[in-house]
Design a protein around this motif. Structure first.
Motif, PDB file in Angstrom:
ATOM      1  N   LEU A  10       0.824  -1.205   0.000  1.00  0.00           N
ATOM      2  CA  LEU A  10       0.000   0.000   0.000  1.00  0.00           C
ATOM      3  C   LEU A  10       0.859   1.256   0.000  1.00  0.00           C
ATOM      4  CD1 LEU A  10      -2.846  -1.054   2.475  1.00  0.00           C
ATOM      5  CD2 LEU A  10      -2.965  -0.859  -0.017  1.00  0.00           C
ATOM      6  N   ALA A  11       1.986   1.211   0.700  1.00  0.00           N
ATOM      7  CA  ALA A  11       2.895   2.358   0.712  1.00  0.00           C
ATOM      8  C   ALA A  11       3.499   2.580  -0.677  1.00  0.00           C
ATOM      9  CB  ALA A  11       3.986   2.147   1.748  1.00  0.00           C
ATOM     10  N   HIS A  12       3.919   1.503  -1.320  1.00  0.00           N
ATOM     11  CA  HIS A  12       4.530   1.619  -2.655  1.00  0.00           C
ATOM     12  C   HIS A  12       3.495   2.006  -3.715  1.00  0.00           C
ATOM     13  CE1 HIS A  12       8.739  -0.102  -2.240  1.00  0.00           C
ATOM     14  NE2 HIS A  12       8.244  -0.174  -1.005  1.00  0.00           N
ATOM     15  N   ALA A  13       2.270   1.575  -3.509  1.00  0.00           N
ATOM     16  CA  ALA A  13       1.222   1.857  -4.499  1.00  0.00           C
ATOM     17  C   ALA A  13       0.926   3.346  -4.613  1.00  0.00           C
ATOM     18  CB  ALA A  13      -0.052   1.104  -4.141  1.00  0.00           C
ATOM     19  N   LYS A  14       1.256   4.115  -3.588  1.00  0.00           N
ATOM     20  CA  LYS A  14       0.998   5.555  -3.623  1.00  0.00           C
ATOM     21  C   LYS A  14       1.784   6.252  -4.726  1.00  0.00           C
ATOM     22  CE  LYS A  14      -0.178   5.914   1.299  1.00  0.00           C
ATOM     23  NZ  LYS A  14       0.205   6.469   2.619  1.00  0.00           N
ATOM     24  N   ASN A  15       2.865   5.620  -5.183  1.00  0.00           N
ATOM     25  CA  ASN A  15       3.683   6.207  -6.249  1.00  0.00           C
ATOM     26  C   ASN A  15       3.414   5.554  -7.605  1.00  0.00           C
ATOM     27  OD1 ASN A  15       5.111   7.943  -4.445  1.00  0.00           O
ATOM     28  ND2 ASN A  15       6.323   6.169  -3.776  1.00  0.00           N
ATOM     29  N   CYS A  16       2.412   4.680  -7.661  1.00  0.00           N
ATOM     30  CA  CYS A  16       2.154   3.927  -8.889  1.00  0.00           C
ATOM     31  C   CYS A  16       0.852   4.393  -9.548  1.00  0.00           C
ATOM     32  CB  CYS A  16       2.076   2.431  -8.580  1.00  0.00           C
ATOM     33  SG  CYS A  16       3.649   1.742  -7.978  1.00  0.00           S
TER      34      CYS A  16
ATOM     35  N   LEU B 112       0.945 -16.271  -7.817  1.00  0.00           N
ATOM     36  CA  LEU B 112       0.909 -15.808  -6.427  1.00  0.00           C
ATOM     37  C   LEU B 112       0.821 -16.948  -5.427  1.00  0.00           C
ATOM     38  CD1 LEU B 112       0.763 -13.058  -4.878  1.00  0.00           C
ATOM     39  CD2 LEU B 112      -1.724 -13.379  -4.847  1.00  0.00           C
ATOM     40  N   GLY B 113       0.090 -18.006  -5.786  1.00  0.00           N
ATOM     41  CA  GLY B 113      -0.171 -19.088  -4.846  1.00  0.00           C
ATOM     42  C   GLY B 113      -1.419 -18.814  -4.033  1.00  0.00           C
ATOM     43  N   GLN B 114      -1.924 -19.862  -3.389  1.00  0.00           N
ATOM     44  CA  GLN B 114      -3.170 -19.739  -2.631  1.00  0.00           C
ATOM     45  C   GLN B 114      -2.950 -20.142  -1.174  1.00  0.00           C
ATOM     46  OE1 GLN B 114      -6.834 -21.093  -4.695  1.00  0.00           O
ATOM     47  NE2 GLN B 114      -5.477 -21.704  -6.373  1.00  0.00           N
ATOM     48  N   THR B 115      -2.788 -19.146  -0.330  1.00  0.00           N
ATOM     49  CA  THR B 115      -2.624 -19.352   1.118  1.00  0.00           C
ATOM     50  C   THR B 115      -3.459 -18.309   1.846  1.00  0.00           C
ATOM     51  OG1 THR B 115      -0.750 -17.820   1.331  1.00  0.00           O
ATOM     52  CG2 THR B 115      -0.231 -20.107   0.726  1.00  0.00           C
ATOM     53  N   GLU B 116      -3.541 -18.425   3.149  1.00  0.00           N
ATOM     54  CA  GLU B 116      -4.246 -17.408   3.923  1.00  0.00           C
ATOM     55  C   GLU B 116      -3.579 -16.044   3.752  1.00  0.00           C
ATOM     56  OE1 GLU B 116      -4.710 -18.490   7.987  1.00  0.00           O
ATOM     57  OE2 GLU B 116      -5.893 -20.297   7.553  1.00  0.00           O
ATOM     58  N   GLY B 117      -2.266 -16.063   3.651  1.00  0.00           N
ATOM     59  CA  GLY B 117      -1.538 -14.804   3.489  1.00  0.00           C
ATOM     60  C   GLY B 117      -1.833 -14.124   2.169  1.00  0.00           C
ATOM     61  N   THR B 118      -1.814 -14.891   1.071  1.00  0.00           N
ATOM     62  CA  THR B 118      -2.095 -14.267  -0.227  1.00  0.00           C
ATOM     63  C   THR B 118      -3.552 -13.816  -0.308  1.00  0.00           C
ATOM     64  OG1 THR B 118      -2.527 -16.438  -1.253  1.00  0.00           O
ATOM     65  CG2 THR B 118      -0.286 -15.574  -1.420  1.00  0.00           C
ATOM     66  N   ALA B 119      -4.460 -14.559   0.339  1.00  0.00           N
ATOM     67  CA  ALA B 119      -5.867 -14.144   0.367  1.00  0.00           C
ATOM     68  C   ALA B 119      -6.012 -12.800   1.071  1.00  0.00           C
ATOM     69  CB  ALA B 119      -6.713 -15.203   1.057  1.00  0.00           C
ATOM     70  N   ALA B 120      -5.286 -12.630   2.178  1.00  0.00           N
ATOM     71  CA  ALA B 120      -5.357 -11.371   2.927  1.00  0.00           C
ATOM     72  C   ALA B 120      -4.815 -10.210   2.110  1.00  0.00           C
ATOM     73  CB  ALA B 120      -4.577 -11.509   4.235  1.00  0.00           C
ATOM     74  N   VAL B 121      -3.777 -10.463   1.333  1.00  0.00           N
ATOM     75  CA  VAL B 121      -3.195  -9.405   0.510  1.00  0.00           C
ATOM     76  C   VAL B 121      -4.159  -9.007  -0.613  1.00  0.00           C
ATOM     77  CG1 VAL B 121      -1.337  -8.854  -1.107  1.00  0.00           C
ATOM     78  CG2 VAL B 121      -0.804 -10.009   1.042  1.00  0.00           C
ATOM     79  N   VAL B 122      -4.746  -9.988  -1.282  1.00  0.00           N
ATOM     80  CA  VAL B 122      -5.711  -9.680  -2.342  1.00  0.00           C
ATOM     81  C   VAL B 122      -6.858  -8.855  -1.782  1.00  0.00           C
ATOM     82  CG1 VAL B 122      -7.403 -10.661  -3.949  1.00  0.00           C
ATOM     83  CG2 VAL B 122      -5.132 -11.698  -3.747  1.00  0.00           C
ATOM     84  N   GLU B 123      -7.427  -9.292  -0.666  1.00  0.00           N
ATOM     85  CA  GLU B 123      -8.551  -8.574  -0.065  1.00  0.00           C
ATOM     86  C   GLU B 123      -8.142  -7.165   0.356  1.00  0.00           C
ATOM     87  OE1 GLU B 123     -11.494  -9.010   3.818  1.00  0.00           O
ATOM     88  OE2 GLU B 123     -10.742 -10.815   2.806  1.00  0.00           O
ATOM     89  N   GLY B 124      -6.951  -7.056   0.943  1.00  0.00           N
ATOM     90  CA  GLY B 124      -6.492  -5.742   1.392  1.00  0.00           C
ATOM     91  C   GLY B 124      -6.267  -4.758   0.263  1.00  0.00           C
ATOM     92  N   LEU B 125      -5.754  -5.253  -0.860  1.00  0.00           N
ATOM     93  CA  LEU B 125      -5.551  -4.366  -2.010  1.00  0.00           C
ATOM     94  C   LEU B 125      -6.888  -3.925  -2.608  1.00  0.00           C
ATOM     95  CD1 LEU B 125      -2.493  -5.953  -3.875  1.00  0.00           C
ATOM     96  CD2 LEU B 125      -2.524  -4.011  -2.310  1.00  0.00           C
ATOM     97  N   VAL B 126      -7.842  -4.853  -2.701  1.00  0.00           N
ATOM     98  CA  VAL B 126      -9.164  -4.497  -3.224  1.00  0.00           C
ATOM     99  C   VAL B 126      -9.795  -3.390  -2.386  1.00  0.00           C
ATOM    100  CG1 VAL B 126     -11.527  -5.329  -3.548  1.00  0.00           C
ATOM    101  CG2 VAL B 126      -9.604  -6.722  -4.329  1.00  0.00           C
ATOM    102  N   LYS B 127      -9.672  -3.502  -1.080  1.00  0.00           N
ATOM    103  CA  LYS B 127     -10.326  -2.557  -0.176  1.00  0.00           C
ATOM    104  C   LYS B 127      -9.604  -1.211  -0.069  1.00  0.00           C
ATOM    105  CE  LYS B 127     -12.599  -5.813   2.984  1.00  0.00           C
ATOM    106  NZ  LYS B 127     -12.651  -6.294   4.400  1.00  0.00           N
ATOM    107  N   ASN B 128      -8.293  -1.216  -0.303  1.00  0.00           N
ATOM    108  CA  ASN B 128      -7.520  -0.018   0.044  1.00  0.00           C
ATOM    109  C   ASN B 128      -6.819   0.688  -1.112  1.00  0.00           C
ATOM    110  OD1 ASN B 128      -7.636   0.039   3.161  1.00  0.00           O
ATOM    111  ND2 ASN B 128      -7.074  -2.094   2.710  1.00  0.00           N
TER     112      ASN B 128
END
Length: 505
Positions: free
Chosen positions: A315-321, A330-346
Motif C-alpha cells: 500500500l505504501a509503494h502503491a501511492k507512487n504507482c 501468487l499461490g493460494q494461502t491465507e496470506g495471499t488471500a489477505a493481501v488480495v482482499e487488502g488491495l481491493v479494499k484499500n
C-alpha cells in the motif's frame, strides 16, 4: 462499429418490428429476397452457364426464408430444386411454402442434390443448439464433399449462435448471409470458421427496435484499426514518469516463471517503470535477466508465499504507482488471500486481478462490494466458473450471461478469456478475436496481465487496456507464426518480438 446481437436480442428486434409496423411476414419476405440477391450475384459472377441451385429447407422459419429465396432464384432464371428436410411447421413457413407451388420440390435427397452448383443451407436458424442427427451428419458430409458452393441462410446449420460452438458435422460454408446484424456465436471460435464470408443484409426492421430490447447490452467487435488508435502515444518530450509506474504483485517460489513473464511483458510494452514486488527468491532468480525492473522484496512464509505482512508495504509503494497487477504465480494461502482482499479494499489506483488473485477472490467475492478502486478481472473459463460458482462446462456454455452478470453485480470489468475473448463493462460486450494456437500454452495469461497492466499504467482505461493487451499479444503471435510453428512459439518468443510488432500493429 456494427452492432452484434444475441439470438434472443434478434427475436426481440423482430417482435419490435411487428409492433412498429413491419410484420414478421414482411421480414421473412425481405430475408428470402436478400438471400436470393446474394446467391444470384455470386452465381452471375461464377459462370455464364445456367446455374443449378439446391435449397435445403428445414421445418422452421429458416426454411421459410429458403422458400422465398427459391422462388426468387427461379424467377431470376436459375434451375432450382427445393429439398424438404422436414414439413413446414410454423405458420410463416407454411405460408412461404405456398410460394413454391409448381416448383421442383423433393422430400427425399437424391444424387441430383450433389450435382448442384450452389447449395443453400436453410435447415436450422439462429436458435439451434445441441447436436445434429446421424442422418444429417451423413448428408452434410456428402454435401461438403460435393464441390458445390455452400451458402448459409442466417447461419450454417449446426452453429450455436449464442455460444459459438459448432456441432459435429456442421456445414462449413463459403458464404453466410445473415439478417439485420451478425449474431454473437458467429463471431466466436470455432463457429466463426464455419461461416466463411459473412454478409449482413437489412430486412427492414424500423428504427426504434433498440429501445425495446429486453437485454440492452451493446455487443461490438472492434477492428485492429480501432485498437491501434487507442495505443498510448510516445511523445519525444517525455521521460519515464510520462509512461506510468506499474506495481506487480506476482510470484512465489513454486511459480517464479509467471512473475518473470508478466514483468517482462510490461517492460516490453512501454511502461515507464515496472516494479515487481515478490519474495526474495523470486527476485533473485529474475533480476539477472530483467535488470530494468524495480524490485521490492516481500515477507514470505517458509514455503515461499507472501504473507499478510506484505500488505502495508504494498500500500505504501502503491501511492507512487499508476496501476497494479496481482495474481500471476501468487499461490493460494491465507496470506495471499489477505493481501488480495487488502488491495481491493484499500488501493486507489486501477487494479488488475489475474490467476491466483482470481482464485483467492472467488472464495470471498463479495469483498468487491468494498472496493476502493477500479477493478479488472481476467478469468479464463475455469476461473470464471470459480468466480460464479458453476462448473467449467456451464461457464463455457453461459460465458456471455455470467460475464455480464458478474460485471454488473460488482461494478467491475470482466475480460473473459478464451480463443475468442469477451470483455464486459458498463453494459457493453466487446469481442476480441486476435491470436492463434501459439497462445494455447502456459504463460499466455501472465503475458496478457503484464501487457494489460502496462497499458493501464500508461493511462489507458481498464476496459480498453485489457483489449489492447489481447490485441498486442494476439497480433504479435500471428505475425511470429508467419515464419514459425505455433507449436514451438512460447510466451518468451512473443515478448521478444514485441520490439518489432509494436512498430507495425
Amino acid at each position: 462499429m456494427d452492432r452484434i446481437l444475441t439470438p434472443q436480442q434478434m427475436k426481440n428486434a423482430e417482435s419490435a418490428s411487428a409492433e412498429l409496423g413491419v410484420s414478421l411476414w414482411d421480414l421473412m419476405n425481405n430475408a428470402g429476397e436478400a438471400l436470393a440477391d446474394c446467391v444470384y450475384t455470386l452465381a452471375s459472377s461464377d459462370s455464364a452457364e445456367p446455374v443449378r441451385a439446391a435449397v435445403l429447407c428445414g421445418s422452421g422459419n429458416n426454411g421459410g426464408d429458403g422458400f422465398v429465396c427459391a422462388r426468387q432464384l427461379e424467377e431470376n432464371g436459375l434451375k432450382v430444386t427445393v429439398y424438404l428436410l422436414g414439413e413446414p411447421k410454423t405458420d410463416l413457413a407454411k405460408r412461404a411454402f405456398t410460394l413454391c407451388e409448381g416448383m421442383d420440390i423433393r422430400r427425399e435427397t437424391d444424387d441430383e442434390l450433389f450435382k448442384a452448383d450452389f447449395i443453400i443451407d436453410c435447415v436450422f436458424g439462429t436458435g439451434f443448439h445441441g447436436e445434429l442427427s446421424t442422418e444429417l451428419k451423413e448428408l452434410f458430409g456428402r454435401i461438403q464433399d460435393s464441390g458445390a458452393k455452400l451458402i448459409a441462410c442466417d447461419c450454417p446449420s449446426g452453429v450455436n449462435c449464442m455460444t459459438g460452438q459448432a456441432a459435429v458435422g456442421t456445414l462449413r460454408c463459403a458464404h453466410t448471409v445473415t439478417f439485420h446484424a451478425a449474431k454473437l456465436g458467429m463471431c466466436l471460435k470455432p463457429a466463426r470458421a464455419f461461416c466463411g464470408e459473412v454478409t449482413v443484409r437489412s430486412i427492414g426492421i424500423p428504427a426504434g427496435w433498440e429501445e425495446r430490447l429486453a437485454d440492452p447490452t451493446r455487443i461490438t467487435e472492434p477492428l485492429a484499426y480501432d485498437l491501434h488508435r487507442a495505443l498510448p502515444l510516445r511523445p519525444e518530450h517525455s521521460h519515464k514518469g510520462t509512461f506510468g509506474r506499474l506495481l506487480m504483485v506476482c510470484g512465489c517460489e513454486s511459480y517464479i516463471g509467471a512473475a518473470a513473464i508478466a514483468s517482462r511483458a510490461a517492460l516490453r510494452s512501454g511502461c515507464g517503470i515496472t516494479e515487481l514486488a515478490a519474495p526474495k527468491e523470486v527476485i533473485r532468480t529474475i533480476a539477472g535477466t530483467a535488470p530494468e525492473c524495480v524490485y521490492t522484496p516481500l515477507p514470505c512464509d517458509e514455503d515461499g508465499f507472501i504473507t499478510a505482512d506484505a500488505l502495508p508495504i504494498l500500500l505504501a509503494h502503491a501511492k507512487n504507482c499508476t496501476a497494479a497487477v496481482i495474481g500471476c504465480g501468487l499461490g493460494q494461502t491465507e496470506g495471499t488471500a489477505a493481501v488480495v482482499e487488502g488491495l481491493v479494499k484499500n488501493l486507489e489506483i486501477p487494479l488488475i486481478i489475474d490467476a491466483d488473485g482470481i482464485n483467492q477472490l472467488a472464495k470471498n467475492i463479495d469483498v468487491l462490494r468494498d472496493k476502493n478502486c477500479e477493478v479488472l478481472l481476467t478469468p479464463h473459463i475455469g476461473e470464471l466458473a470459480r468466480l460464479c460458482g458453476v462448473t467449467a462446462a456451464q461457464a463455457s456454455a453461459d460465458r456471455y450471461a455470467l460475464g455480464l452478470e458478474l460485471s454488473a453485480k460488482y461494478g467491475v470489468t470482466v475480460h473473459a478469456k478464451d480463443s475468442t475473448t469477451l470483455t464486459f463493462s458498463e453494459g457493453s460486450c466487446r469481442v476480441s478475436n486476435f491470436g492463434c494456437s501459439a497462445l494455447a500454452k502456459g504463460g499466455s495469461g501472465d503475458m496478457l496481465a503484464g501487457l494489460t497492466g502496462s497499458m493501464a499504467a500508461q493511462g489507458v482505461p481498464l476496459e480498453t487496456a485489457c483489449r489492447l493487451g489481447s490485441y498486442i499479444m494476439g497480433r504479435t503471435a500471428e505475425l511470429l507464426c508467419e515464419g514459425s510453428s505455433p507449436a514451438a512459439v512460447t510466451a518468451t518468443d512473443i515478448i521478444a518480438e514485441l520490439r518489432h510488432s509494436l512498430m507495425v500493429l
